[in-house]
Structures are given as C-alpha cells and as structure tokens.
Design an enzyme around this catalytic site. Structure first.
Site, PDB file in Angstrom:
ATOM      1  N   ASN A   9       0.867  -1.180   0.000  1.00 60.62           N
ATOM      2  CA  ASN A   9       0.000   0.000   0.000  1.00 60.62           C
ATOM      3  C   ASN A   9       0.902   1.229   0.000  1.00 60.62           C
ATOM      4  O   ASN A   9       1.448   1.606   1.033  1.00 60.62           O
ATOM      5  CB  ASN A   9      -0.888  -0.032   1.264  1.00 60.62           C
ATOM      6  CG  ASN A   9      -1.692   1.247   1.421  1.00 60.62           C
ATOM      7  OD1 ASN A   9      -1.815   2.035   0.491  1.00 60.62           O
ATOM      8  ND2 ASN A   9      -2.248   1.443   2.613  1.00 60.62           N
ATOM      9  N   LYS A  11       0.161   4.267  -0.402  1.00 61.96           N
ATOM     10  CA  LYS A  11      -0.456   5.515   0.094  1.00 61.96           C
ATOM     11  C   LYS A  11      -0.150   6.653  -0.894  1.00 61.96           C
ATOM     12  O   LYS A  11      -0.128   6.421  -2.097  1.00 61.96           O
ATOM     13  CB  LYS A  11      -0.003   5.814   1.520  1.00 61.96           C
ATOM     14  CG  LYS A  11      -0.218   4.597   2.432  1.00 61.96           C
ATOM     15  CD  LYS A  11      -0.030   4.879   3.881  1.00 61.96           C
ATOM     16  CE  LYS A  11      -0.276   3.590   4.667  1.00 61.96           C
ATOM     17  NZ  LYS A  11      -0.191   3.770   6.109  1.00 61.96           N
ATOM     18  N   HIS A  95      -9.590   1.568   4.732  1.00 61.41           N
ATOM     19  CA  HIS A  95      -8.328   1.775   5.458  1.00 61.41           C
ATOM     20  C   HIS A  95      -8.572   2.761   6.606  1.00 61.41           C
ATOM     21  O   HIS A  95      -9.372   3.682   6.473  1.00 61.41           O
ATOM     22  CB  HIS A  95      -7.258   2.299   4.497  1.00 61.41           C
ATOM     23  CG  HIS A  95      -5.904   2.302   5.124  1.00 61.41           C
ATOM     24  ND1 HIS A  95      -5.484   3.297   5.979  1.00 61.41           N
ATOM     25  CD2 HIS A  95      -4.885   1.405   5.057  1.00 61.41           C
ATOM     26  CE1 HIS A  95      -4.257   3.004   6.400  1.00 61.41           C
ATOM     27  NE2 HIS A  95      -3.877   1.872   5.855  1.00 61.41           N
ATOM     28  N   GLU A  97      -6.977   5.189   7.626  1.00 61.13           N
ATOM     29  CA  GLU A  97      -6.779   6.602   7.274  1.00 61.13           C
ATOM     30  C   GLU A  97      -8.018   7.157   6.590  1.00 61.13           C
ATOM     31  O   GLU A  97      -8.376   8.315   6.754  1.00 61.13           O
ATOM     32  CB  GLU A  97      -5.518   6.742   6.399  1.00 61.13           C
ATOM     33  CG  GLU A  97      -4.261   6.544   7.246  1.00 61.13           C
ATOM     34  CD  GLU A  97      -3.073   5.947   6.524  1.00 61.13           C
ATOM     35  OE1 GLU A  97      -3.042   5.950   5.272  1.00 61.13           O
ATOM     36  OE2 GLU A  97      -2.169   5.446   7.223  1.00 61.13           O
ATOM     37  N   GLU A 167      -5.577  -4.235  10.792  1.00 63.05           N
ATOM     38  CA  GLU A 167      -4.517  -3.250  10.992  1.00 63.05           C
ATOM     39  C   GLU A 167      -4.794  -2.442  12.261  1.00 63.05           C
ATOM     40  O   GLU A 167      -5.568  -1.474  12.217  1.00 63.05           O
ATOM     41  CB  GLU A 167      -4.446  -2.296   9.796  1.00 63.05           C
ATOM     42  CG  GLU A 167      -4.142  -2.980   8.479  1.00 63.05           C
ATOM     43  CD  GLU A 167      -3.571  -1.997   7.467  1.00 63.05           C
ATOM     44  OE1 GLU A 167      -2.496  -2.270   6.959  1.00 63.05           O
ATOM     45  OE2 GLU A 167      -4.202  -0.948   7.220  1.00 63.05           O
ATOM     46  N   GLY A 173       2.549   2.718  10.766  1.00 63.16           N
ATOM     47  CA  GLY A 173       3.536   3.775  10.557  1.00 63.16           C
ATOM     48  C   GLY A 173       4.255   4.196  11.832  1.00 63.16           C
ATOM     49  O   GLY A 173       4.951   5.198  11.858  1.00 63.16           O
ATOM     50  N   SER A 212       3.368  -1.670  10.445  1.00 65.61           N
ATOM     51  CA  SER A 212       4.820  -1.767  10.634  1.00 65.61           C
ATOM     52  C   SER A 212       5.386  -3.150  10.293  1.00 65.61           C
ATOM     53  O   SER A 212       6.298  -3.639  10.957  1.00 65.61           O
ATOM     54  CB  SER A 212       5.214  -1.350  12.061  1.00 65.61           C
ATOM     55  OG  SER A 212       4.862   0.004  12.288  1.00 65.61           O
TER      56      SER A 212
END
Ligand code: PGA
Length: 255
Positions: A9, A11, A95, A97, A167, A173, A212
């Site tokens: 991914n 992003k 996701h 985000e 996730e 991250g 991560s």
C-alpha cells in the site's frame, strides 16, 4: 489451503516514473511465481502506467480506494468500472486513514466492497482498533462491529473472494508492530466471525496483518495460524524490501 497474499500500500507516494521503475524491478524478480499473491496498490495517477508492467509477472494491480457508484457527479472520485478498466484485480477499502481522515463509515465501506465484487475486483477490507480502544479493552467489540458493518453486503457465494486486513491503528507507521501473539488473537477472532457469517467459506478467506510489517518481522507473523499475509505501507516503498517481504511471507505461509 489459503495462498499467502502480500500487498504493497503505497499511500500518497511516488511519481509515475518512480512507480514504473519499482514495478519493472519487482516484475523481473517475481516472474511467474504462483505460490504467493503479490499485490501492488499505487496511487490513482500511476495505475495506468504500472498495470502493463505488472502484466508481465504474476503480481496484481490494486487501487487504494473506490466510490461505490458506477458514474455521476462525484468530483474527485473513481468508480469500480474504471478500476476494472485499468486492470485492477484488488482494491483496498476502509483503510483506517480513510475512516479517520475522510469520515468513512462501515455502511459506505460495505457498499464499496459489494460494488467491487460486481466488477470482479477483490476487495481488501480493512479493520482495526485505535490505541484508545485497545487500552479500554474494546478491541474485539470494535473489530467485530467493523466486520459486521463493512461485510454487510457481501453475498455468501462471493465471500471466498474477499480479503480482510487487520490493521491495529496504533501499529500503523509507528514502528510498533503487534506481537505475533496479539495479532493472532485478533485474527482468530476474525476467523470465528467470518465462519459464523459465511459458514465453511469463512475458513477460505485470507486475513492479512498490517502495521509496521518489515522483512525482519514478516516470518514470525506469517507463522501464526490465521495470518495469511500482510498489507504493507512504509516497507513496501522500496522494491528490495517488498520483495523480501513477499519471499519470506511465501516461504512461511501455508499454501
Ligand atoms: P505501515 O502501514 O506498514 O507503514 O505501518 C500499513 C498500512 O497502513 O497499510
């Protein structure tokens, strides 16, 4: 058995030229490897350029988002038909985000997942709890609720085509990976819920871990019973690093 699925991914990263350079290097190294599903999700602007490069290897193209409608006045959006036209075999939906920064809820995500299936694109449906949820012991409630809501429109006879990505938001991250045991606990719970919802097909659905993931932790994650792959952000931006993740994930996977 479930075939391992390792997805990149990207992003909001890479120019078209950088994306193509990565894809060329990756395609050459991966070749026609069939023991693993490798998936690459560039940003929209690079899909058309990366797709033909990946066509020369076994990896599949993915988008990072989609709008559920076919067409219309939805400025800035892209439809499942358009993604199918670009050759996408997968698309990420829900996701964290998108949920946190763009206000997407489970009902909207459910429509996206169903719309993708109607175009023969496999949705990668993301779920995961925040740090606050985990500290308040709400992890399973939150993940269970997201699953129920986001998969509400998946017909049982298409369930084997979906991928679920767990996730934990606190691991994305941050360099803070869930331990394999913590991840497996939630993956096991997701497997139970999928089996309750879809019957025996629940055992066929692949569940990725994300947060991560790196070349040095993929093996121990993949060794867990219900971890069938990974959705990789930061460590997928470098072709060598993502290739290692695919290679190590494949050898540890259950296919
Ligand atoms: P990360 O991102 O690997 O950089 O933690 C994972 C993701 O958000 O999909």
């Amino acid at each position: 058995m479930r075939k391992p699925i390792l997805a990149a991914n990207w992003k909001m990263h890479k120019t078209v030229a950088e994306a193509v350079r990565f894809a060329e290097e990756f395609a050459k190294a991966l070749g026609d490897e069939q023991s693993v599903d490798a998936v690459i999700a560039p940003p929209f602007h690079a899909l058309a350029a990366v797709g033909p490069v990946l066509a020369g290897c076994s990896a599949e193209l993915s988008a990072q988002n989609v709008h559920p409608e076919e067409k219309g006045a939805f400025t800035g959006e892209i439809s499942p038909g358009m993604l199918a036209d670009l050759g996408c075999g997968y698309t990420i939906v829900g996701h964290s985000e998108r949920r946190a920064l763009f206000g997407e809820d489970d009902a909207f995500i459910a429509r996206k997942a169903a719309a993708l299936l109607a175009h023969q694109i496999r949705p990668i449906v993301c779920v995961g709890e925040s740090l606050e949820d985990r500290e308040a012991n709400r992890t399973l409630d939150v993940v269970g609720g997201q699953l129920q809501g986001s998969l509400a429109e998946i017909p049982s006879d298409r369930a084997a085509e979906i991928v679920v990505a767990y996730e934990p938001v606190w691991a994305i991250g941050t360099g803070r990976t869930a331990t394999p045991e913590i991840a497996q606990e939630v993956h096991g719970f997701i497997r139970e819920r999928l089996s309750a919802r879809f019957g025996p097909t629940g055992a066929e659905i692949r569940i990725q871990y994300g947060g991560s993931v790196k070349p040095d932790n993929i093996r121990e994650l993949m060794a867990q019973a219900d971890i069938d792959g990974a959705l990789v952000g930061g460590a997928s931006l470098d072709a060598t690093s993502f290739l290692q993740i695919v290679t190590f994930g494949r050898s540890e996977g259950s296919a």
